[in-house]
Design an enzyme around this catalytic site. Structure first.
Site: not given
Length: 562
Positions: A50, A112-113, A162, A475
C-alpha cells in the site's frame, strides 16, 4: 436523484472528477468498492504494498497536476499508506487516499483490522473525512478533490466504513458546495507586487530563489520573463530544481546542503532575494539567522502560513505565484523596464559560474557519479521525466543532471522518503505514457520498493530504473566517514541482491553497465524497450557527494572536494 450503494456512489463520483486510474490493493474492508471496478471505466492498477500505491498516486499527481488516487483496506492496509500520505503532504502533492474501515457499529471495539486512521492521518493531511451515511459520499468526494488540488495542494483521506459502502441511499451529486473555513487565497496583492519591483530595482545584487511552489503553479514562463526583464540570476531550492532551465545563462542551479558551489557562493553575496514558493527549509538556507541577516526578503507564496515562518520577510505577496509573477511581468512591461546592459553583478555571476565549472573536482574514475549522470542527460530527450529516490544519488542528480525542460524533475524532499522514486515513476508514466520516465535510484532506496517491478511489468508501464549501485547505504556511510571517524555501522548491503537477476525474475529487463560504452548502450536499449528496465551501474562506495554544507552551518561554509 437515484438509489445506489455507497460503493457505487464512490466510483460514480470519482468518474465525475475525471479519475481514470486508481492504484491500490484490496482487502476485506474495501471489497465492496473493488466490486464496483467490474462495472465502471476506472482502471485499477494492482500494487504489491500500500505504501507504493500512495507513492504512485503522488507521482501521478505531481506530473498531471490532478489528484492521484490510491485505495487501501482497513487496519494495516490503511497504516501502510501513511508514509506515502505524509510524503505528499510534505511536498504539497495532490492526492486522494480512500481506505476501507470496519462497519460503523464496530468502530471503537477493537474489531479485526480496525485502526483509527483518521486520528493517525490528521497531522499529515489537508483534510480527513469519514462518512457515516452512504448519502454523504458524493459530496465528500467532491469536497475531497477540491481541497486536494486547490490553494497549496496536498493529500485528502476518505475513510469509508464497510456498511456505508454497502448501504443504499438516494444519491445527489452536487456541482456546488461550501466548505466552512476553507478559502484558498489566490489573488495577489498588486500593491505588494509593486513594492517588490521597487525593492528589486534598487538592489545592487538581487537574486531569485525559486522553490517547489513555482513548479506546482507551472509558473515557468513567468519566472523566466521576470529574470530576463530584470537581468537577475536564478537559484532554486532542491524541490524547485527544474523551475528554471538549467542551461539558461542566468541559471545557477540549486542552493543548500548539496547545492551547486556557484549557487551557494552567489546566494551568500546577494543583498535582496525574490523567494517564490519556498519554505526556506534548513536544508536550503543553512542557518536561518545567517541567511536573513544579509538579505532583504520578498516572499511570494500561496500559503499565508509560510510567510515569516522561517525567515523575516520585508514584502509578502500572498497568492498563486503564477498569477503574482504574471502581474509583475505586466507592471514591468507597462513601465518599459527591460535591462539589457550587463551589470557588474551579472558579470560577477558569470565569473563565478565559469570558475566552478573549471575548478570543481569530480571523481577521477570512468564511472564516477558526475560522468554517469551527465551521460544520462546527454542521451535523454529534454521532455523526459525524472524521479529520484533518496540518498547520495539524489544529491548527485541535483549537482550533475541539468533539467532543461521545466517541470520534469521530481523527488521526495520534505520528508526524504527512501523508496519513493520507483513507484512515483510508475505513477508519472501512467500520467504521461508517451514520455520517457526514469527513476534515478540508489541500491538502498530501490530495495525498499523494488517489488513494484511486478506492477510495472504486469500493467505494461515501461519505466527505467537508473541504479547507481555502491552496495551500501551511501549517504549514511558518507556521514559516518565525515562525522563519526569512519565507524561504519549498519550500512554494508553485502552486494545483495543481483539486480539484473532480480529484474529478470519479475519479467523486466536487467542490464549491468560497468563502462561508459556499456552505459550508453544500456540507456538507448532501455529507451526503446516496451518493458521496465533496471540498469545496474556499480560505482565506488567511497565516493562522496560534494560540495556539502554540514547541518547547522551557513551556506558559506561549504565542504569542497579536495
Amino acid at each position: 436523484m437515484q438509489s445506489m450503494t455507497g460503493a457505487k456512489a464512490l466510483m460514480t463520483a470519482m468518474e465525475k472528477e475525471g479519475v481514470k486510474e486508481v492504484f491500490g490493493l484490496p482487502g476485506g474492508a474495501n471489497l465492496p468498492m473493488y466490486d464496483e471496478f467490474a462495472r465502471c471505466d476506472i482502471r485499477h492498477i494492482l500494487v504489491r504494498h500500500e505504501q507504493s500505491a500512495a507513492h504512485m498516486a503522488d507521482g501521478f499527481g505531481r506530473v498531471s497536476r490532478k489528484p492521484g488516487v490510491c485505495f487501501a483496506t482497513s487496519g494495516p492496509g490503511a497504516t501502510n499508506i501513511l508514509t506515502g500520505i505524509a510524503t505528499a503532504q510534505a511536498d504539497s502533492a495532490p492526492m486522494v487516499a480512500v481506505t476501507g474501515q470496519v462497519p460503523v457499529p464496530m468502530i471503537g471495539r477493537d474489531a479485526f483490522q480496525e485502526s483509527d486512521i483518521i486520528g493517525m492521518a490528521n497531522p499529515v493531511v489537508k483534510y480527513a473525512y469519514q462518512p457515516r451515511d452512504a448519502a454523504e459520499i458524493p459530496e465528500v468526494v467532491k469536497k475531497g478533490f477540491f481541497i486536494a488540488e486547490t490553494g497549496r495542494p496536498g493529500p485528502v483521506l476518505i475513510d469509508i466504513p464497510k456498511d456505508v459502502q454497502t448501504n443504499e441511499a438516494e444519491m445527489s451529486f452536487p456541482n456546488e458546495f461550501k466548505i466552512r473555513g476553507y478559502h484558498p487565497w489566490t489573488d495577489p496583492d498588486m500593491v505588494n507586487v509593486q513594492k517588490a519591483i521597487e525593492m528589486l530595482l534598487h538592489a545592487q545584487r538581487p537574486i531569485i530563489l525559486a522553490g517547489g511552489g513555482t513548479i506546482i503553479s507551472s509558473a515557468f514562463a513567468e519566472l523566466q520573463a521576470v529574470a530576463e526583464l530584470l537581468m537577475i540570476p536564478v537559484v532554486t531550492t532542491f524541490k524547485g530544481k527544474g523551475a528554471f532551465p538549467e542551461n539558461h545563462p542566468l541559471s545557477l542551479g540549486p542552493i543548500g546542503m548539496h547545492g551547486h558551489a556557484e549557487a551557494n557562493k552567489i546566494m551568500t553575496e546577494a543583498d535582496c532575494v525574490l523567494a517564490i514558493g519556498t519554505r526556506f527549509s534548513d536544508r536550503s538556507v543553512g542557518t536561518f539567522e545567517d541567511f536573513e541577516s544579509r538579505l532583504k526578503i520578498i516572499h511570494m507564496d500561496v500559503d499565508p502560513a509560510e510567510i515569516g515562518k522561517n525567515q523575516t520577510t520585508m514584502v509578502a505577496v500572498v497568492g498563486d505565484v503564477r498569477a503574482s509573477l504574471r502581474i509583475m511581468v505586466k507592471m514591468l512591461m507597462q513601465r518599459a523596464i527591460k535591462k539589457t546592459d550587463e551589470t557588474v553583478w551579472i558579470k560577477h555571476v558569470k565569473e563565478i559560474k565559469a570558475y566552478w565549472k573549471e575548478n570543481l573536482k569530480i571523481h577521477p574514475g570512468e564511472m564516477g557519479a558526475a560522468k554517469i549522470l551527465r551521460k544520462l542527460r546527454e542521451i535523454l530527450p529534454h521532455e523526459s521525466i525524472i524521479t529520484t529516490e533518496v540518498g547520495q544519488h539524489q544529491m548527485w542528480a541535483s549537482l550533475f543532471y541539468d533539467v532543461i525542460q521545466p517541470g520534469t524533475f521530481f523527488s521526495s524532499t520534505g520528508l526524504g522518503t527512501m523508496g519513493w522514486g520507483f513507484p512515483a515513476s510508475i505513477g508519472a508514466k501512467v500520467a504521461k505514457p508517451d514520455v520517457p520516465v526514469v527513476d534515478i535510484a540508489g541500491d538502498g532506496s530501490f530495495n525498499m520498493t523494488e517489488n513494484s517491478l511486478a506492477t510495472a511489468v504486469l500493467e505494461d508501464i515501461p519505466v527505467i530504473v537508473f541504479l547507481l549501485n555502491n552496495f551500501t547505504l551511501g549517504m549514511v556511510a558518507q556521514w559516518q566517514r565525515t562525522f563519526y571517524d569512519r565507524r561504519m555501522i549498519g550500512v554494508d548491503q553485502g552486494r545483495c541482491p543481483d539486480y539484473v537477476k532480480l529484474a529478470e525474475s519479475y519479467g523486466a529487463q536487467g542490464i549491468r553497465a560497468e563502462s561508459m560504452d556499456e552505459l550508453e548502450r544500456a540507456i538507448k536499449t532501455a529507451l526503446s524497450s516496451d518493458v521496465a528496465t533496471v540498469i545496474d551501474i556499480p560505482i565506488d562506495p567511497e565516493e562522496d557527494v560534494l560540495p556539502f554544507v554540514a547541518p547547522g552551518t551557513p551556506l558559506k561554509d561549504m565542504i569542497l572536494p579536495s
